[in-house]
Design a protein around this motif. Structure first.
Motif, mmCIF file in Angstrom:
data_model
loop_
_atom_site.group_PDB
_atom_site.id
_atom_site.type_symbol
_atom_site.label_atom_id
_atom_site.label_comp_id
_atom_site.label_asym_id
_atom_site.label_seq_id
_atom_site.Cartn_x
_atom_site.Cartn_y
_atom_site.Cartn_z
ATOM 1 N N PHE A 91 -12.109 -30.066 -31.183
ATOM 2 C CA PHE A 91 -12.947 -30.491 -32.310
ATOM 3 C C PHE A 91 -13.209 -29.353 -33.317
ATOM 4 N N THR A 92 -13.048 -28.108 -32.847
ATOM 5 C CA THR A 92 -13.429 -26.989 -33.721
ATOM 6 C C THR A 92 -12.225 -26.179 -34.181
ATOM 7 N N LYS A 93 -11.047 -26.753 -34.025
ATOM 8 C CA LYS A 93 -9.817 -26.051 -34.385
ATOM 9 C C LYS A 93 -9.889 -25.545 -35.827
ATOM 10 N N SER A 94 -9.525 -24.298 -36.004
ATOM 11 C CA SER A 94 -9.512 -23.622 -37.301
ATOM 12 C C SER A 94 -10.867 -23.627 -38.039
ATOM 13 N N VAL A 95 -11.927 -23.715 -37.273
ATOM 14 C CA VAL A 95 -13.256 -23.504 -37.863
ATOM 15 C C VAL A 95 -13.799 -22.199 -37.288
ATOM 16 N N GLU A 96 -14.282 -21.325 -38.166
ATOM 17 C CA GLU A 96 -14.815 -20.048 -37.675
ATOM 18 C C GLU A 96 -16.332 -20.026 -37.664
ATOM 19 N N ARG A 97 -16.880 -20.600 -38.682
ATOM 20 C CA ARG A 97 -18.335 -20.623 -38.782
ATOM 21 C C ARG A 97 -18.759 -21.924 -39.454
ATOM 22 N N LEU A 98 -19.995 -22.288 -39.245
ATOM 23 C CA LEU A 98 -20.440 -23.589 -39.730
ATOM 24 C C LEU A 98 -21.955 -23.543 -39.893
ATOM 25 N N GLN A 99 -22.444 -24.235 -40.905
ATOM 26 C CA GLN A 99 -23.892 -24.434 -41.017
ATOM 27 C C GLN A 99 -24.172 -25.917 -40.824
ATOM 28 N N LEU A 100 -25.093 -26.212 -39.917
ATOM 29 C CA LEU A 100 -25.441 -27.602 -39.615
ATOM 30 C C LEU A 100 -26.928 -27.679 -39.283
ATOM 31 N N PRO A 101 -27.500 -28.863 -39.407
ATOM 32 C CA PRO A 101 -28.901 -28.989 -38.996
ATOM 33 C C PRO A 101 -29.042 -29.219 -37.491
ATOM 34 N N VAL A 102 -30.071 -28.614 -36.903
ATOM 35 C CA VAL A 102 -30.500 -29.036 -35.572
ATOM 36 C C VAL A 102 -31.773 -29.850 -35.761
ATOM 37 N N ARG A 103 -31.941 -30.852 -34.911
ATOM 38 C CA ARG A 103 -33.123 -31.717 -35.006
ATOM 39 C C ARG A 103 -33.476 -32.160 -33.596
ATOM 40 N N HIS A 104 -34.133 -31.258 -32.876
ATOM 41 C CA HIS A 104 -34.427 -31.598 -31.491
ATOM 42 C C HIS A 104 -35.646 -30.850 -30.978
ATOM 43 N N GLY A 105 -36.204 -31.376 -29.910
ATOM 44 C CA GLY A 105 -37.290 -30.700 -29.213
ATOM 45 C C GLY A 105 -36.845 -30.181 -27.864
ATOM 46 N N GLU A 106 -35.704 -30.702 -27.394
ATOM 47 C CA GLU A 106 -35.186 -30.300 -26.086
ATOM 48 C C GLU A 106 -33.734 -29.874 -26.253
ATOM 49 N N GLY A 107 -33.541 -28.658 -26.748
ATOM 50 C CA GLY A 107 -32.180 -28.192 -27.015
ATOM 51 C C GLY A 107 -31.859 -26.852 -26.387
ATOM 52 N N LYS A 108 -32.770 -26.377 -25.555
ATOM 53 C CA LYS A 108 -32.563 -25.066 -24.930
ATOM 54 C C LYS A 108 -31.578 -25.202 -23.782
ATOM 55 N N PHE A 109 -30.437 -24.580 -23.947
ATOM 56 C CA PHE A 109 -29.358 -24.696 -22.974
ATOM 57 C C PHE A 109 -29.581 -23.709 -21.835
ATOM 58 N N LEU A 110 -29.542 -24.227 -20.609
ATOM 59 C CA LEU A 110 -29.687 -23.371 -19.428
ATOM 60 C C LEU A 110 -28.652 -23.783 -18.399
ATOM 61 N N THR A 111 -28.246 -22.820 -17.585
ATOM 62 C CA THR A 111 -27.297 -23.146 -16.516
ATOM 63 C C THR A 111 -28.006 -23.036 -15.172
ATOM 64 N N LEU A 112 -27.406 -23.662 -14.181
ATOM 65 C CA LEU A 112 -27.992 -23.630 -12.840
ATOM 66 C C LEU A 112 -28.151 -22.183 -12.368
ATOM 67 N N ASP A 113 -27.129 -21.386 -12.634
ATOM 68 C CA ASP A 113 -27.197 -19.981 -12.224
ATOM 69 C C ASP A 113 -26.194 -19.182 -13.043
ATOM 70 N N ASN A 114 -26.083 -17.892 -12.739
ATOM 71 C CA ASN A 114 -25.187 -17.031 -13.494
ATOM 72 C C ASN A 114 -23.719 -17.320 -13.237
ATOM 73 N N VAL A 115 -23.443 -17.866 -12.049
ATOM 74 C CA VAL A 115 -22.053 -18.182 -11.727
ATOM 75 C C VAL A 115 -21.530 -19.233 -12.701
ATOM 76 N N VAL A 116 -22.339 -20.257 -12.916
ATOM 77 C CA VAL A 116 -21.946 -21.320 -13.850
ATOM 78 C C VAL A 116 -21.752 -20.728 -15.246
ATOM 79 N N LEU A 117 -22.697 -19.892 -15.649
ATOM 80 C CA LEU A 117 -22.623 -19.302 -16.987
ATOM 81 C C LEU A 117 -21.341 -18.475 -17.122
ATOM 82 N N GLN A 118 -21.055 -17.713 -16.084
ATOM 83 C CA GLN A 118 -19.870 -16.857 -16.122
ATOM 84 C C GLN A 118 -18.588 -17.699 -16.224
#
Lengths: 998, 273
Positions: free
Chosen positions: B151-178
């Motif tokens: 979906f992001t092919k040949s896009v380097e940067r983008l400005q878009l609106p966020v509109r949310h109250g629950e958008g903080k991304f977290l992973t179960l642990d560092n292994v998942v993040l890695q």
């Protein structure tokens, strides 16, 4: 039996809500010893005993838990390590939408329902507070910050007490009396008639009660009633029905009264209905001239043409009394409720935006009054209510006002407005028309009926006091309504219904009653209505204002299709009877008649009020211009002005409302280099892919009404129009909605100046008439709320009557032919010329600068409609020709504020010479900077467009007052050429942003 | 040329269905709003489509936790169909509430890349913003240049609106993040004022997401979830500073969010038609 499933955050996970509450406990309540606040969500699940524990654990883990950040437990408390635990749940009968969603979610996962109909899932929340706090601190936190006694119940325990046994009562409504109908003898004395009105809280006056008595004692009426099993006694259903239908809220009795008006000279004029004389007659005259005005002043919303294919429906409302008692619930019900007005207009609209205005006491109030809900908390509650209502409905909320005055401490004015699009043609017929015929089915769709919201219409017509109970509070549920909205739009396009209206104030009695006027009668079976719980009395079903309901007229042959479509959307519908041409309002319960009234009596029987209005001129009231008015330090003064509560940034409000859902946004509420300064108006293009759009604004400023409500009304209208012009709209097509909020003009104890308040209302209406006609801007819809009074305790516990300032808001919508030509208010380019357009006069009466020095003054700004029209037309032409880079209207705080905002919004400096500002006569720097004369703009123009711009401006008063600089400094020179302001724009912006933050 | 067909889910509190359909249409797809119940009850089928979009909104009122209830409804009632859809190489995008649905279903991040995914094993989440607020604001986004995301092919940067109250991304642990980092599954990151680097500074990172994550994909790059709203930037006039861009002469021809949908349509044309 019931089980408790608790869901809390894992150790180490941020509890953002808890942290926000901790900050508010410190900031708003001044309790400083809080170490931490944590939250735990509780689901209390009522199930049969046969449900095994494994099932409950499955529910906890699969339905309720986010395993990444949360832990859950079944029937075992999670809470530990706290000083005080406050658990807050709903009172019985108060809507609990999250509990209902949980029931659905359990069904999805288990594949079956485990919650019996007489039980349910209820939610509550625990707040674990750690710190050196007393019980009374915890009680304050519960009562003043977390809970609302109107709708919620709570328990407060310390850790030891919690672990030795804790129970939260299930908020189940149990009504033990069997449903019954009461019959009441009306052949009684006047005193007893009034007592009856009071006992039933129907707010009918003696003349109205006598009219009802006379109807019931009419032998012809008695004879007909006997046929259906009734007699000369009125039933409780009937008196409630009349109470709702004849309420001030529904019938606008003050606006339709016969008024003897003394204009201050001692001469008296008779005004037979303010509504007919001023509002309706102006709108009718304009409707004859303007082909884009389609349908006004009869349906739930006014309708204008958007283009050949689409109509736009517009309606404003207020939700003051409910918001005063439960700010969140009142406001969410208000915004979600006002959406139903366009939804129920013509064949039904798709909602495309909402707006708001919150008039409350100062959030910084520290005076002698001690209201139950401090204005700061009230404001946050209503803000949150509109946030939840608007955002969850998928409707952008891009524009609004906050206005503060301590007169609103008793009752706030909470305005909400909605607009929607209707196809110009629906199945071959005009989209703004509808027709219910005899034989059509009465179909109710949406939520179920409970005791919530009974007497909303009559209560809002009464003075605020403690006697309002939780029965009158509703909490809107945007999710239920959103499903219904999706459903209704499809049903409309499939032609499944013939007419639609909203169930608002007065509930079924009003919605079905109104729609039945089209067919000439109705037969309504109350026992067929779906209830939230058993035991409601027939009269309660009839007048309950339980939310998210609409009423449809459906022909017999389409009902099966409609039912199938409703099921797909998860919407409940039920057939409650049919429309007739009998001329009777016929209501039954289990096949026995409980109300039988002539339609004509219900709708036209209310007697006209006779009222007296006596105007006192500002001079008669002792208002005068301050003799001495000197500003010493202009730099400091402009910063103080920018930081005033009625001028400073409200970005934190705009940001928390989704203002661009639906993808239609063109000019946003916050504009400028860093998108952090308020736009004059917003622009959307409701049809994706088209460049046709609308500009949206409103105008409100009750302070001018302290001098003269005539000019207050004129200025509010002018402000709304000025804002539309500033973004690129034109007078060609601007429609307005008028919303009056007035202290009661009815004579009574504690209301010695009722006649003056009524005169203020007369004058505001006269201005509405004069200026809507002059500007060619018809009022296509409107609303009034005529009891902006309350009894508020002072610090000694004595009750004081507090009346709000008379307030009118004009909301405007202006057609934009090509949105790509729109402009914003921020300076854009170094070297651009700065113009002031419009005449600055010695008009500081009611201004912010006078208020700053504790004066009101008497020179209230006056709108010169003819000059204003020329200015507006010239401005529109300049925009069309692409001659300007920015336009900003002058509003509160005058030129000083407009210049500063233009500059700091653009991140560019400005040099201005006050001597070049067009003025009526030379009257000094301070007055030029802070006068609030109407119909003025600050405009920036590229140098190369100077001649073109000045040619377009022609004979309009304008002055080229300066230029835009790269150096970020606002420099203003006095009329004598001395520099009186030289301020860094960053510090100006900071001053403006400081009071509420961003 | 054969048509690229896109299914835009709606119903039960989904709000951005109209504009998502419009944006997909503008990008060249034949897009249609399809009610969830019609899929569940078999009146319609995902087989008809190449692209499935779960738009933003407040499904089920955000009750319990955002996206959770709809995630369960899809998992329990449309699970097989969805599994078959993504398993057959088609495209799935979840925007805002749709992204919340995808992570709470466990279809993202799908670390193994095997779409016979174990339902109900959630590895990441989107939760309450650190600010404790719902916010509508435009953000700067940096696109990972080493992501398989189609979906992001040949896009380097983008400005878009966020509109949310629950958008903080977290992973179960560092292994998942890695694993997310290593597999190029981190697609979008919130960037500082000048697009220099990902940021944890509010408001540029509007919610406190770990690694400033704004959007992730599955290992194949065909399933994409993001909090910002590309459909809300379909027109140049959607940008909050477009009147300034006009004066400065850098107003784009069309809304830059459309690129996300164009990439999807082009992928389908190249690989699935």
């Amino acid at each position: 039996m019931s089980h408790r499933i608790e869901v809390g955050f894992k150790e180490g996970v941020t509890d953002a809500e808890g942290e926000a509450i901790k900050r508010r406990i410190e900031g708003e309540l001044g309790i400083k010893k809080v170490e931490s606040v944590k939250t735990i969500k509780v689901y209390i699940i009522g199930v049969d005993e046969s449900v095994p524990r494994t099932t409950l654990e499955e529910i906890a883990n699969k339905v309720l838990l986010d395993p990444i950040i949360q832990v859950s437990s079944v029937d075992h408390p999670i809470a530990h390590d706290f000083s005080w635990l406050i658990e807050i749940g709903k009172k019985p009968g108060v809507a609990d939408p999250e509990g209902r969603t949980a029931e659905t979610a359990v069904e999805d996962v288990l594949g079956r329902s485990i919650v019996p109909p007489d039980k349910g899932i209820f939610t509550s929340k625990q707040y674990l507070i750690k710190g050196d706090l007393s019980r009374s601190d915890a009680e304050r936190i519960a009562a003043e910050l977390l809970g609302n006694k109107m709708i919620e119940q709570w328990q407060i325990v310390d850790e030891a007490a919690y672990h030795s046994g804790f129970e939260m009562p299930l908020p189940i409504v149990r009504i033990t009396d069997p449903p019954s109908v009461e019959r009441i003898n009306l052949n009684v004395s006047n005193v007893e008639l009034l007592n009856l009105s009071r006992q039933r809280s129907v707010a009918l006056n003696l003349k109205e009660m006598q009219t009802i008595r006379d109807y019931f004692l009419n032998p012809r009426v008695i004879e007909q009633r006997r046929i259906v099993g009734l007699d000369e006694r009125i039933t409780d259903c009937e008196i409630e029905l009349l109470g709702q239908t004849w309420s001030e809220h529904c019938k606008h009795k003050i606006f339709n009264a016969r008024i003897n008006y003394d204009n201050g000279s001692g001469n008296t004029d008779v005004i037979d209905s303010l509504f007919n004389t001023y509002i309706k007659s102006s709108t009718s005259k304009l409707q004859e001239k303007l082909d884009w005005v389609v349908s006004t002043l009869w349906d739930n919303a006014g309708v204008i043409k958007f283009n050949d294919d689409w109509l736009l429906a517009l309606k404003g409302e207020t939700h003051n009394s409910p918001s005063a008692k439960d700010p969140f619930g009142g406001a969410i019900t208000g915004i979600v409720g006002v959406y139903r007005d366009p939804m129920g207009t013509g064949m039904g609209a798709k909602i495309i935006y909402g707006t708001y205005a919150f008039c409350t006491g100062s959030p910084f109030y520290h005076g002698v009054l001690s209201p139950d809900i401090h204005p700061a908390r009230l404001l946050e509650g209503v803000r949150k209510g509109v946030e939840a209502g608007g955002n969850k409905s998928g409707v952008p909320t891009p524009f609004g006002h906050l206005f503060f005055d301590d007169g609103f401490i008793g009752k706030p004015a909470i305005y909400v407005l909605a607009a929607g699009l209707i196809p110009a043609e629906v199945n071959g017929k005009p989209g703004w028309e509808k027709k219910a015929d005899a034989g059509d089915l009465i179909v109710m769709c949406g939520g179920r009926i409970g005791i919530d919201g009974i007497h909303g219409a009559t209560q809002s017509s009464m003075e605020m006091s403690d006697q309002i109970s939780s029965e009158h509070v509703q909490i809107g549920d945007p999710f239920t309504q959103k499903k219904m909205h999706d459903f209704l739009l499809e049903a409309r396009d499939l032609g499944l219904y013939k007419a639609i209206t909203d169930n608002g104030a007065g509930g079924l009695s009003s919605s079905v009653g109104e729609m039945a006027r089209m067919s000439g009668g109705l037969e309504l079976h109350l026992d067929r209505a779906p209830l939230k719980y058993e035991g409601l009395k027939p009269w309660q079903i009839l007048v309950s204002e339980s939310q998210e309901r609409m009423t449809l007229a459906v022909s017999q042959e389409r009902i099966n299709e409609l039912t199938a479509l409703a099921r797909k959307h998860g919407v409940e519908i039920s057939v409650l009877g049919n429309f007739t041409s009998s001329g009777k309002f016929h209501v039954l319960y289990k096949n026995r008649t409980v109300a039988y009234l002539d339609m004509s009596f219900v709708h036209e029987g209310v007697p006209q009020m006779n009222l007296k209005a006596v105007w006192k001129t500002p001079e008669q009231r002792g208002l005068f211009e301050p003799i001495l008015f000197v500003v010493k330090n202009y730099g400091e003064t402009i910063k103080k002005m920018l930081a005033r509560e009625n001028i400073c940034s409200r970005e934190y409000v705009a940001r928390q409302f989704d203002h661009e859902v639906q993808g239609t946004s063109v000019i946003k509420p916050m504009v400028g280099k860093n998108s952090d300064v308020h736009s004059d108006a917003v622009v959307i293009r409701p049809l994706l892919g088209s460049d046709e759009g609308i500009a949206i604004s409103s105008g409100i400023n009750p302070h001018y009404g302290k001098i003269d409500t005539y000019h207050m009304a004129a200025l509010a209208l002018d402000e709304a129009i000025r804002r539309i012009i500033a973004v690129g709209g034109s007078l060609e097509q601007i429609a307005v909605n008028d919303n009056f909020c007035w202290p009661s003009p009815l004579i009574g104890e504690n209301n010695p100046d009722a006649e003056y308040k009524l005169a203020q209302l007369v004058r505001a209406n006269q201005a509405l008439y004069d200026y809507t006609l002059a500007f060619g801007t018809p009022c296509v819809s409107g609303k009034d709320s005529m009891s902006m009074d309350a009894l508020v305790k002072d610090k000694q516990g004595n009750k004081q009557r507090v009346s709000a300032l008379p307030t009118i808001q004009f909301s405007a919508v202006g057609k934009i032919d090509d949105v790509t030509k729109c402009v914003t208010m921020d300076a854009k380019k170094q070297g651009d010329l700065v113009y002031v357009v419009g005449l600055t006069k010695n008009e500081l009466g009611g201004s912010e600068i006078y208020d700053m020095i504790g004066e009101v003054g008497s020179n209230v700004p006056k709108v010169d409609a003819e000059k204003a029209k020329t200015i507006y037309n010239c401005m529109s032409e300049a925009v069309q020709m692409g001659l300007v880079h920015s336009i900003h209207g002058c509003y509160k705080g005058g030129l000083a504020v407009a210049l500063a905002q233009t500059s700091f919004a653009g991140g560019l400096g400005m040099v201005v010479d006050l001597d070049k500002v067009p003025t009526e006569s030379v009257f000094g720097n301070a007055r030029i900077l802070f006068s609030e004369s109407a119909s003025r703009f600050v405009v920036t123009v590229p140098k190369e467009k100077k001649e073109d711009f000045e040619r377009v401006m022609g004979k309009v008063d304008y002055g080229c007052v300066g230029y835009i600089t790269k150096k970020p400094v606002l420099k203003i020179k006095s009329v004598h050429g001395r520099t009186i302001i030289e301020e860094d724009i960053i510090s100006l912006k900071q001053a403006w942003q400081e009071p509420f933050g961003t | 040329m054969k048509e690229v067909k896109a299914c835009v889910l709606y119903g039960f509190g989904i709000n951005c269905d109209y504009e998502t359909k419009f944006a997909l249409g503008k990008a060249g797809a034949n897009a249609e709003r399809v009610h969830i119940t019609d899929l569940i009850e078999g009146r319609r089928s995902l087989d008809e489509f190449h692209i499935l979009a779960i738009p933003g909104g407040f499904s089920f009122g955000d009750d319990i936790s955002a996206g959770k209830v709809l995630a369960n409804r899809i998992a329990y009632k449309l699970g097989e169909q969805t599994r078959a859809f993504v398993g057959s190489g088609k495209l799935l995008i979840g925007i805002c509430n749709g992204f919340q649905v995808l992570v709470k279903m466990g279809i993202l991040p799908c670390l193994s890349g095997d779409f016979a995914w174990q339902p109900y094993t959630q590895l990441v989440t989107l939760t309450y913003n650190d600010s404790g607020r719902f916010e509508d604001r435009w953000v700067n986004l940096l696109v990972n240049q080493n992501t398989p995301c189609v979906f992001t092919k040949s896009v380097e940067r983008l400005q878009l609106p966020v509109r949310h109250g629950e958008g903080k991304f977290l992973t179960l642990d560092n292994v998942v993040l890695q694993r997310l980092r290593e597999q190029g599954q981190i697609v979008l990151q919130y960037a500082d004022k000048n697009f220099r680097k990902p940021t944890m500074t509010y408001p540029y990172n509007p919610n406190g997401s770990i690694d400033a994550i704004a959007g992730i994909c599955d290992p194949s790059g065909r399933v994409f979830g993001l909090m910002p709203h590309p459909e809300a930037y379909w027109s140049p006039q959607n940008h909050p500073c477009w009147t300034r861009q006009k004066v400065e002469g850098n107003l784009p021809e069309e809304g830059l969010g459309l690129k996300i949908f164009r990439n999807a349509v082009e992928y389908v044309r190249g690989d699935l038609l």
